[in-house]
Scaffold this motif. Structure first.
Motif, PDB file in Angstrom:
ATOM      1  N   THR A   1       0.756  -1.543  -0.342  1.00  0.00           N
ATOM      2  CA  THR A   1       0.056  -0.273   0.198  1.00  0.00           C
ATOM      3  C   THR A   1       0.403   0.795  -0.429  1.00  0.00           C
ATOM      4  O   THR A   1       0.755   1.969  -0.701  1.00  0.00           O
ATOM      5  CB  THR A   1      -0.907  -0.393   0.915  1.00  0.00           C
TER       6      THR A   1
ATOM      7  N   TYR B   1       0.838   4.972  -2.182  1.00  0.00           N
ATOM      8  CA  TYR B   1       1.024   6.406  -1.410  1.00  0.00           C
ATOM      9  C   TYR B   1       3.166   6.791  -1.792  1.00  0.00           C
ATOM     10  O   TYR B   1       2.501   8.546  -1.790  1.00  0.00           O
ATOM     11  CB  TYR B   1       1.540   6.242   0.009  1.00  0.00           C
TER      12      TYR B   1
ATOM     13  N   SER C   1       2.297   8.373  -5.678  1.00  0.00           N
ATOM     14  CA  SER C   1       0.894   9.564  -4.920  1.00  0.00           C
ATOM     15  C   SER C   1       1.603  10.724  -4.340  1.00  0.00           C
ATOM     16  O   SER C   1       1.995  11.780  -5.604  1.00  0.00           O
ATOM     17  CB  SER C   1      -0.219   9.347  -4.679  1.00  0.00           C
TER      18      SER C   1
ATOM     19  N   TRP D   1      -4.666  11.396 -10.483  1.00  0.00           N
ATOM     20  CA  TRP D   1      -5.209  10.666  -8.861  1.00  0.00           C
ATOM     21  C   TRP D   1      -5.979   9.698  -9.579  1.00  0.00           C
ATOM     22  O   TRP D   1      -7.078   9.011  -8.959  1.00  0.00           O
ATOM     23  CB  TRP D   1      -5.812  11.953  -8.942  1.00  0.00           C
TER      24      TRP D   1
ATOM     25  N   PHE E   1      -6.420   5.953  -7.403  1.00  0.00           N
ATOM     26  CA  PHE E   1      -6.794   6.035  -6.159  1.00  0.00           C
ATOM     27  C   PHE E   1      -8.563   6.610  -6.169  1.00  0.00           C
ATOM     28  O   PHE E   1      -9.289   6.049  -5.819  1.00  0.00           O
ATOM     29  CB  PHE E   1      -6.166   7.178  -5.554  1.00  0.00           C
TER      30      PHE E   1
END
Length: 309
Positions: free
Chosen positions: A173, A177, A180, A238, A241
């Protein structure tokens, strides 16, 4: 069952519509690239060289995303090593477009706010250096994500058959992140660059007069269009997500959202480049008009001056 068949039929219509759009935009980009290489003025001028880079980048990106869309639609599995190659190219050229747009904004800033140094700072040699720097900066996000992937993946993973997606290279995970965070950092730097350029050009535009004022305001509109195009491209970062969150709610909604994202944040911004420089730029437009009509378009004396000045 009828509802499922209806959903598949609608998706099929959408896929066909995407093929039409992609074919049209690839044809337009090919025509613009042909025009670019037909006149030495274009491939020795920095802003047109950067424009050509965006056309090449966008064409390759559109072609490869379209191929992945078809493979995904038909649930066609390919080996992970091949998907890895596709992912590297797509990741690189996602950022190439973004960084090039920012560089083009800076070129407009130099041309309008530092006209006496424009020839020195924006020479052909500088343009080639910029292109190298653009590709180097664009490779950083992909390099970071894949370095973690290579450290975690087993040898057998590369030969597994999967539906190709960038998400299969995210094992943890925190990797998502991290990806991003890198994207948001690039967004911040580009946003600051464009706002700075806009503010400086706006200041010059208010102080300019006559022909200089007209040229400056045109440059300012170009920066605004770049900003809008860049914003659409950055929202694409984005989308994974948003889609992952929607998938947890409803599969049909996920399909609709993913299609909307692809049209709005993948296709649309990459179709603005021909508008910003291919049609709005007088020199390029008149050259394009001449070559598109295969010489049937007779240049007026004013047109000849626009192409030679």
């Amino acid at each position: 069952m009828a509802a499922n068949d209806s959903a598949v039929y609608k998706i099929n219509d959408r896929v066909i519509l995407v093929q039409v759009f992609v074919a049209i935009f690839l044809f337009i980009n090919l025509l613009l690239l042909t025009t670019f290489f037909m006149k030495d003025f274009f491939y020795t001028t920095m802003r047109y060289m950067l424009f050509a880079i965006t056309l090449l980048s966008d064409s390759l990106f559109l072609l490869m995303t379209d191929i992945l869309l078809i493979l995904s639609y038909f649930r066609f599995n390919i080996q992970t090593w091949l998907c890895l190659i596709l992912y590297i190219v797509l990741s690189l050229y996602t950022y190439v477009t973004l960084v090039t747009l920012t560089t083009m904004t800076l070129e407009r800033y130099v041309a309008i706010c530092m006209p006496l140094r424009h020839a020195e700072l924006c020479s052909t040699r500088s343009a080639l250096h910029c292109i190298l720097i653009i590709h180097s900066l664009s490779s950083v996000p992909c390099t970071v994500v894949l370095s973690i992937f290579f450290a975690s993946a087993t040898n057998s993973f590369y030969t597994q058959g999967r539906v190709c997606s960038g998400e299969i290279f995210i094992f943890h995970t925190w990797q998502g992140y991290l990806r991003s965070t890198i994207g948001q950092f690039y967004f911040l730097i580009m946003f600051i660059t464009i706002v700075f350029s806009y503010a400086k050009i706006l200041k010059v535009a208010k102080a300019a007069s006559g022909e200089d004022k007209k040229s400056t305001w045109k440059g300012l509109r170009t920066v605004v269009l770049h900003a809008f195009q860049l914003l659409l491209c950055l929202i694409q970062l984005w989308c994974p997500f948003i889609e992952a969150a929607v998938l947890q709610i409803n599969v049909v909604l996920y399909i609709n959202v993913r299609y909307f994202n692809y049209i709005t944040f993948t296709l649309a911004p990459r179709c603005l480049s021909p508008l910003i420089y291919g049609l709005r730029d007088e020199k390029f437009f008149h050259a394009l008009k001449s070559y598109a009509l295969c010489g049937l378009y007779k240049k007026q004396p004013s047109d000849l001056r626009k192409l030679t000045n």
